[in-house]
Motif scaffolding. Structure first.
Motif, mmCIF file in Angstrom:
data_model
loop_
_atom_site.group_PDB
_atom_site.id
_atom_site.type_symbol
_atom_site.label_atom_id
_atom_site.label_comp_id
_atom_site.label_asym_id
_atom_site.label_seq_id
_atom_site.Cartn_x
_atom_site.Cartn_y
_atom_site.Cartn_z
ATOM 1 N N SER A 39 24.165 26.439 41.588
ATOM 2 C CA SER A 39 25.547 25.930 41.741
ATOM 3 C C SER A 39 25.640 24.314 41.581
ATOM 4 O O SER A 39 26.418 24.034 40.450
ATOM 5 C CB SER A 39 26.121 25.956 43.740
ATOM 6 O OG SER A 39 27.364 25.560 43.546
ATOM 7 N N ASP A 40 24.893 23.851 42.006
ATOM 8 C CA ASP A 40 25.087 22.392 41.035
ATOM 9 C C ASP A 40 24.752 22.236 39.649
ATOM 10 O O ASP A 40 25.466 21.559 39.270
ATOM 11 C CB ASP A 40 23.870 21.178 41.763
ATOM 12 C CG ASP A 40 23.541 20.934 43.154
ATOM 13 O OD1 ASP A 40 24.674 20.996 43.533
ATOM 14 O OD2 ASP A 40 22.852 20.993 43.928
ATOM 15 N N GLU A 41 23.960 23.302 39.377
ATOM 16 C CA GLU A 41 23.916 23.375 37.790
ATOM 17 C C GLU A 41 25.085 23.664 36.712
ATOM 18 O O GLU A 41 25.197 23.315 36.003
ATOM 19 C CB GLU A 41 22.343 23.617 37.089
ATOM 20 C CG GLU A 41 21.415 22.842 38.007
ATOM 21 C CD GLU A 41 20.930 21.638 37.373
ATOM 22 O OE1 GLU A 41 21.999 21.336 36.207
ATOM 23 O OE2 GLU A 41 20.078 20.878 37.221
ATOM 24 N N THR A 42 25.299 24.985 37.204
ATOM 25 C CA THR A 42 26.202 25.702 37.168
ATOM 26 C C THR A 42 28.179 25.127 37.181
ATOM 27 O O THR A 42 28.661 25.339 36.752
ATOM 28 C CB THR A 42 26.264 26.833 36.872
ATOM 29 O OG1 THR A 42 26.326 27.617 38.240
ATOM 30 C CG2 THR A 42 25.144 27.145 36.093
ATOM 31 N N GLY A 43 28.244 24.753 38.571
ATOM 32 C CA GLY A 43 29.421 24.917 39.211
ATOM 33 C C GLY A 43 29.711 25.722 39.628
ATOM 34 O O GLY A 43 31.559 25.562 40.004
ATOM 35 N N LEU A 44 28.799 27.141 39.646
ATOM 36 C CA LEU A 44 29.999 28.197 40.115
ATOM 37 C C LEU A 44 29.021 28.096 41.427
ATOM 38 O O LEU A 44 28.229 27.590 42.245
ATOM 39 C CB LEU A 44 28.820 28.887 39.334
ATOM 40 C CG LEU A 44 29.147 29.176 37.814
ATOM 41 C CD1 LEU A 44 28.551 30.475 37.456
ATOM 42 C CD2 LEU A 44 30.967 29.762 37.314
ATOM 43 N N PRO A 45 30.295 29.067 42.248
ATOM 44 C CA PRO A 45 30.104 29.454 44.021
ATOM 45 C C PRO A 45 28.508 29.696 44.341
ATOM 46 O O PRO A 45 28.082 30.304 43.639
ATOM 47 C CB PRO A 45 31.537 30.592 44.702
ATOM 48 C CG PRO A 45 31.596 30.496 42.947
ATOM 49 C CD PRO A 45 31.266 29.468 42.261
ATOM 50 N N HIS A 46 27.485 29.727 45.034
ATOM 51 C CA HIS A 46 26.633 30.451 45.449
ATOM 52 C C HIS A 46 26.432 31.846 45.581
ATOM 53 O O HIS A 46 25.629 32.020 45.244
ATOM 54 C CB HIS A 46 26.072 29.935 47.072
ATOM 55 C CG HIS A 46 25.319 27.986 46.946
ATOM 56 N ND1 HIS A 46 25.723 28.013 48.593
ATOM 57 C CD2 HIS A 46 25.749 27.114 46.631
ATOM 58 C CE1 HIS A 46 25.546 26.148 48.145
ATOM 59 N NE2 HIS A 46 25.499 26.421 47.357
ATOM 60 N N ASP A 47 27.949 32.531 45.589
ATOM 61 C CA ASP A 47 27.316 34.260 45.402
ATOM 62 C C ASP A 47 28.069 34.590 44.218
ATOM 63 O O ASP A 47 28.276 35.584 44.587
ATOM 64 C CB ASP A 47 28.509 34.708 46.590
ATOM 65 C CG ASP A 47 30.227 33.868 46.536
ATOM 66 O OD1 ASP A 47 30.423 33.264 45.496
ATOM 67 O OD2 ASP A 47 30.785 34.662 46.886
ATOM 68 N N ALA A 48 27.865 33.576 43.114
ATOM 69 C CA ALA A 48 28.658 33.616 41.888
ATOM 70 C C ALA A 48 27.172 35.109 41.125
ATOM 71 O O ALA A 48 26.532 33.698 40.905
ATOM 72 C CB ALA A 48 28.881 32.844 41.049
ATOM 73 N N GLY A 49 27.237 35.616 39.855
ATOM 74 C CA GLY A 49 26.291 36.253 39.874
ATOM 75 C C GLY A 49 24.723 36.604 40.277
ATOM 76 O O GLY A 49 25.491 36.909 41.234
ATOM 77 N N HIS A 50 24.200 37.250 39.890
ATOM 78 C CA HIS A 50 23.359 37.708 40.386
ATOM 79 C C HIS A 50 22.275 36.767 40.477
ATOM 80 O O HIS A 50 21.696 35.838 39.572
ATOM 81 C CB HIS A 50 22.615 39.021 39.595
ATOM 82 C CG HIS A 50 21.369 39.979 40.295
ATOM 83 N ND1 HIS A 50 21.092 40.870 40.809
ATOM 84 C CD2 HIS A 50 20.447 39.593 39.172
ATOM 85 C CE1 HIS A 50 19.486 41.114 40.713
ATOM 86 N NE2 HIS A 50 19.092 40.285 40.232
ATOM 87 N N LEU A 51 20.614 36.766 41.658
ATOM 88 C CA LEU A 51 20.074 35.700 41.746
ATOM 89 C C LEU A 51 19.244 36.912 42.313
ATOM 90 O O LEU A 51 19.020 36.761 43.137
ATOM 91 C CB LEU A 51 20.754 34.971 42.235
ATOM 92 C CG LEU A 51 19.686 33.398 42.474
ATOM 93 C CD1 LEU A 51 19.504 32.861 41.590
ATOM 94 C CD2 LEU A 51 20.154 32.647 43.280
ATOM 95 N N GLU A 52 17.399 36.156 41.506
ATOM 96 C CA GLU A 52 16.199 37.362 42.434
ATOM 97 C C GLU A 52 15.445 36.323 42.191
ATOM 98 O O GLU A 52 15.402 35.759 41.515
ATOM 99 C CB GLU A 52 16.149 38.617 42.204
ATOM 100 C CG GLU A 52 15.763 38.452 40.725
ATOM 101 C CD GLU A 52 15.823 39.536 40.148
ATOM 102 O OE1 GLU A 52 14.584 40.416 39.651
ATOM 103 O OE2 GLU A 52 16.958 40.918 40.008
#
Length: 224
Positions: free
Chosen positions: A62-75
């Motif tokens: 979130s800090d690096e992209t400005g996107l919300p925590h649930d944006a996109g796929h993260l694993e």
């Protein structure tokens, strides 16, 4: 007598991938402080003492992209702890892989960088980030074979041709359009046809699809 407790730090590093103009990109930052001052690196940071690892990864994303925590796929990708990987001391990092569609332009020293030149030059990134990036790209390539994650790179509605270009970009190969269309639309739950079509002054409008409920593909789409 109890054994002494080893002192070490824990960080998270992020391989954040996206596709821009049919080129696979990764988010990099320019380090402002030693070690490796002025060098490109993967974004990341130290884990807070009371912070779970997934929370640290989503915070950094979130800090690096400005996107919300649930944006996109993260694993979670892998753990890297070779002695000497960080000149500051014993630092163990847990790497995470994120796949994003149409992310915003990052702020500060962060930028979207084509993965090709970085993968070709082992000295292009600070620390052992070349190895982490290589592992992240290979994980993404492999997951596209047996999961529906390719759609994570696409907008909410997309054409089969757009989806095919994602596979071609990530895999670095060309695919037969007709065979790809047949395989994708014939895989249960992969994509769902909408009632919408592209608007075009030339040629036949293409049907738009959205992501289906499937998370795994049977049979898989294999690289050739």
């Amino acid at each position: 007598m109890p054994e002494p407790v080893a002192k070490f730090a824990v960080t998270v590093d992020l391989v954040i991938l996206t596709v821009q103009r049919d080129v696979l990109h990764v988010l990099t930052v320019t380090r402002a402080v030693p070690p490796f001052e002025g060098r490109a690196a993967l974004p990341g940071g130290f884990v807070h003492p009371d912070e779970p690892l997934p929370a640290a990864a989503t915070r950094e994303l979130s800090d690096e992209t400005g996107l919300p925590h649930d944006a996109g796929h993260l694993e979670q990708l892998a753990t890297y702890g070779e002695p000497g990987r960080d000149p500051r001391g014993r630092v163990i990092t847990v790497a995470y892989l994120a796949l994003l569609a149409d992310p915003p332009q990052p702020a500060g020293s962060a930028d979207w960088t084509a993965t090709g030149p970085l993968l070709a030059d082992p000295a292009a990134l600070a620390f052992d980030h070349h190895r982490i990036l290589s592992d992240g790209v290979e994980r993404a390539r492999a997951k596209l074979e047996y999961s529906s994650l390719a759609a994570q790179f696409c907008p909410p509605e997309f054409t089969i041709a757009q989806l095919r270009r994602i596979y071609e970009t990530v895999w670095g190969t060309r695919l037969d359009p007709r065979n790809f269309h047949r395989k994708v639309t014939g895989t249960p739950g992969f994509v769902v046809a909408t009632d919408h079509h592209t608007s075009s002054d030339r040629g036949r409008p293409a049907r738009l699809y959205r992501r289906g409920p499937a998370t795994s593909l049977h049979p898989p789409l294999l690289r050739r």
